[in-house]
Design a protein around this motif. Structure first.
Motif, PDB file in Angstrom:
ATOM      1  N   ARG A  48      33.042  -7.154 -26.523  1.00  0.00           N
ATOM      2  CA  ARG A  48      32.600  -6.226 -27.572  1.00  0.00           C
ATOM      3  C   ARG A  48      31.383  -6.770 -28.289  1.00  0.00           C
ATOM      4  O   ARG A  48      30.433  -6.039 -28.574  1.00  0.00           O
ATOM      5  CB  ARG A  48      33.728  -5.957 -28.556  1.00  0.00           C
ATOM      6  CG  ARG A  48      34.692  -4.900 -28.078  1.00  0.00           C
ATOM      7  CD  ARG A  48      35.660  -4.585 -29.169  1.00  0.00           C
ATOM      8  NE  ARG A  48      36.538  -5.745 -29.309  1.00  0.00           N
ATOM      9  CZ  ARG A  48      37.800  -5.706 -29.641  1.00  0.00           C
ATOM     10  NH1 ARG A  48      38.352  -4.564 -29.933  1.00  0.00           N
ATOM     11  NH2 ARG A  48      38.530  -6.778 -29.721  1.00  0.00           N
ATOM     12  N   ALA A  49      31.394  -8.065 -28.581  1.00  0.00           N
ATOM     13  CA  ALA A  49      30.261  -8.688 -29.280  1.00  0.00           C
ATOM     14  C   ALA A  49      29.005  -8.619 -28.409  1.00  0.00           C
ATOM     15  O   ALA A  49      27.913  -8.313 -28.909  1.00  0.00           O
ATOM     16  CB  ALA A  49      30.582 -10.136 -29.638  1.00  0.00           C
ATOM     17  N   MET A  50      29.139  -8.886 -27.128  1.00  0.00           N
ATOM     18  CA  MET A  50      27.987  -8.817 -26.224  1.00  0.00           C
ATOM     19  C   MET A  50      27.476  -7.389 -26.099  1.00  0.00           C
ATOM     20  O   MET A  50      26.270  -7.152 -26.071  1.00  0.00           O
ATOM     21  CB  MET A  50      28.345  -9.385 -24.842  1.00  0.00           C
ATOM     22  CG  MET A  50      28.540 -10.890 -24.857  1.00  0.00           C
ATOM     23  SD  MET A  50      27.094 -11.791 -25.466  1.00  0.00           S
ATOM     24  CE  MET A  50      25.938 -11.476 -24.163  1.00  0.00           C
ATOM     25  N   SER A  51      28.377  -6.438 -26.034  1.00  0.00           N
ATOM     26  CA  SER A  51      27.985  -5.038 -25.969  1.00  0.00           C
ATOM     27  C   SER A  51      27.233  -4.633 -27.235  1.00  0.00           C
ATOM     28  O   SER A  51      26.191  -3.974 -27.173  1.00  0.00           O
ATOM     29  CB  SER A  51      29.216  -4.160 -25.780  1.00  0.00           C
ATOM     30  OG  SER A  51      28.867  -2.795 -25.803  1.00  0.00           O
ATOM     31  N   LEU A  52      27.749  -5.046 -28.370  1.00  0.00           N
ATOM     32  CA  LEU A  52      27.095  -4.745 -29.637  1.00  0.00           C
ATOM     33  C   LEU A  52      25.736  -5.437 -29.713  1.00  0.00           C
ATOM     34  O   LEU A  52      24.756  -4.835 -30.148  1.00  0.00           O
ATOM     35  CB  LEU A  52      27.984  -5.169 -30.805  1.00  0.00           C
ATOM     36  CG  LEU A  52      27.429  -4.909 -32.201  1.00  0.00           C
ATOM     37  CD1 LEU A  52      27.189  -3.412 -32.412  1.00  0.00           C
ATOM     38  CD2 LEU A  52      28.383  -5.436 -33.256  1.00  0.00           C
ATOM     39  N   ALA A  53      25.667  -6.691 -29.281  1.00  0.00           N
ATOM     40  CA  ALA A  53      24.393  -7.424 -29.294  1.00  0.00           C
ATOM     41  C   ALA A  53      23.374  -6.728 -28.400  1.00  0.00           C
ATOM     42  O   ALA A  53      22.201  -6.605 -28.763  1.00  0.00           O
ATOM     43  CB  ALA A  53      24.608  -8.864 -28.841  1.00  0.00           C
ATOM     44  N   HIS A  54      23.812  -6.257 -27.243  1.00  0.00           N
ATOM     45  CA  HIS A  54      22.903  -5.548 -26.333  1.00  0.00           C
ATOM     46  C   HIS A  54      22.416  -4.246 -26.971  1.00  0.00           C
ATOM     47  O   HIS A  54      21.226  -3.928 -26.927  1.00  0.00           O
ATOM     48  CB  HIS A  54      23.604  -5.260 -25.010  1.00  0.00           C
ATOM     49  CG  HIS A  54      22.758  -4.513 -24.035  1.00  0.00           C
ATOM     50  ND1 HIS A  54      21.674  -5.077 -23.419  1.00  0.00           N
ATOM     51  CD2 HIS A  54      22.821  -3.225 -23.598  1.00  0.00           C
ATOM     52  CE1 HIS A  54      21.109  -4.176 -22.632  1.00  0.00           C
ATOM     53  NE2 HIS A  54      21.780  -3.049 -22.724  1.00  0.00           N
ATOM     54  N   LYS A  55      23.340  -3.517 -27.580  1.00  0.00           N
ATOM     55  CA  LYS A  55      22.974  -2.260 -28.240  1.00  0.00           C
ATOM     56  C   LYS A  55      21.976  -2.519 -29.364  1.00  0.00           C
ATOM     57  O   LYS A  55      20.962  -1.818 -29.487  1.00  0.00           O
ATOM     58  CB  LYS A  55      24.230  -1.587 -28.788  1.00  0.00           C
ATOM     59  CG  LYS A  55      23.970  -0.276 -29.485  1.00  0.00           C
ATOM     60  CD  LYS A  55      25.261   0.327 -30.027  1.00  0.00           C
ATOM     61  CE  LYS A  55      24.979   1.580 -30.816  1.00  0.00           C
ATOM     62  NZ  LYS A  55      26.157   2.109 -31.462  1.00  0.00           N
ATOM     63  N   LEU A  56      22.238  -3.544 -30.180  1.00  0.00           N
ATOM     64  CA  LEU A  56      21.329  -3.874 -31.283  1.00  0.00           C
ATOM     65  C   LEU A  56      19.971  -4.337 -30.759  1.00  0.00           C
ATOM     66  O   LEU A  56      18.932  -4.009 -31.332  1.00  0.00           O
ATOM     67  CB  LEU A  56      21.948  -4.946 -32.180  1.00  0.00           C
ATOM     68  CG  LEU A  56      23.152  -4.491 -33.000  1.00  0.00           C
ATOM     69  CD1 LEU A  56      23.776  -5.682 -33.718  1.00  0.00           C
ATOM     70  CD2 LEU A  56      22.771  -3.406 -33.985  1.00  0.00           C
ATOM     71  N   SER A  57      19.976  -5.051 -29.657  1.00  0.00           N
ATOM     72  CA  SER A  57      18.718  -5.491 -29.040  1.00  0.00           C
ATOM     73  C   SER A  57      17.890  -4.295 -28.588  1.00  0.00           C
ATOM     74  O   SER A  57      16.674  -4.255 -28.793  1.00  0.00           O
ATOM     75  CB  SER A  57      19.020  -6.410 -27.849  1.00  0.00           C
ATOM     76  OG  SER A  57      17.847  -6.717 -27.157  1.00  0.00           O
ATOM     77  N   MET A  58      18.556  -3.323 -27.995  1.00  0.00           N
ATOM     78  CA  MET A  58      17.852  -2.112 -27.549  1.00  0.00           C
ATOM     79  C   MET A  58      17.305  -1.334 -28.750  1.00  0.00           C
ATOM     80  O   MET A  58      16.176  -0.833 -28.716  1.00  0.00           O
ATOM     81  CB  MET A  58      18.781  -1.225 -26.714  1.00  0.00           C
ATOM     82  CG  MET A  58      19.237  -1.867 -25.421  1.00  0.00           C
ATOM     83  SD  MET A  58      17.880  -2.310 -24.329  1.00  0.00           S
ATOM     84  CE  MET A  58      17.313  -0.694 -23.858  1.00  0.00           C
ATOM     85  N   GLU A  59      18.096  -1.241 -29.817  1.00  0.00           N
ATOM     86  CA  GLU A  59      17.635  -0.542 -31.014  1.00  0.00           C
ATOM     87  C   GLU A  59      16.455  -1.270 -31.652  1.00  0.00           C
ATOM     88  O   GLU A  59      15.501  -0.631 -32.109  1.00  0.00           O
ATOM     89  CB  GLU A  59      18.778  -0.397 -32.023  1.00  0.00           C
ATOM     90  CG  GLU A  59      19.821   0.613 -31.599  1.00  0.00           C
ATOM     91  CD  GLU A  59      20.982   0.723 -32.577  1.00  0.00           C
ATOM     92  OE1 GLU A  59      20.899   0.154 -33.679  1.00  0.00           O
ATOM     93  OE2 GLU A  59      21.977   1.380 -32.225  1.00  0.00           O
TER      94      GLU A  59
END
Length: 115
Positions: A48-59
């Motif tokens: 979940r943390a990696m998914s969130l980090a990836h999403k935040l990176s894209m944003e």
């Protein structure tokens, strides 16, 4: 498991207790099961943390792109404003040169309108 007081085995250090199985094996298995459960939860949290980090990176990447676009747009409008100011100065000079007659000896100005 004993139910009556006669069947209850009292704890006494150093004495061997009767058991149905090896307590150490059961305790070890319980500990291993708890560790596996904790590891599974940790993996889920990590995913979940990696998914969130990836999403935040894209944003963040999208926001940086938009910021660059807006900076380019600001530069475009600054250039347009500078050109407009230059045109205003040119127009003002033309007006002054053609419509205002300066009389150097008297120090006065006179506006001449041509019809």
């Amino acid at each position: 498991m004993p139910n009556t007081p006669e069947q209850v085995l009292k704890f006494a250090p150093g004495e061997k207790r009767q058991t149905d199985g090896n307590l150490l094996d059961e305790a070890g298995q319980a500990i291993v099961a708890q560790i596996r459960t904790a590891a599974g939860l940790a993996n889920q949290d990590f995913d979940r943390a990696m998914s969130l980090a990836h999403k935040l990176s894209m944003e963040l990447s999208t926001a940086e792109d938009r910021t660059r676009q807006l900076q380019a747009e600001v530069e475009f409008w600054r250039d347009r404003a500078a050109c407009a100011e230059q045109w205003l100065r040119t127009i003002q000079k033309e007006i002054e040169d053609k419509l205002i007659v300066r009389r150097p000896l008297s120090g006065t100005e006179e506006t001449i309108l041509h019809r």
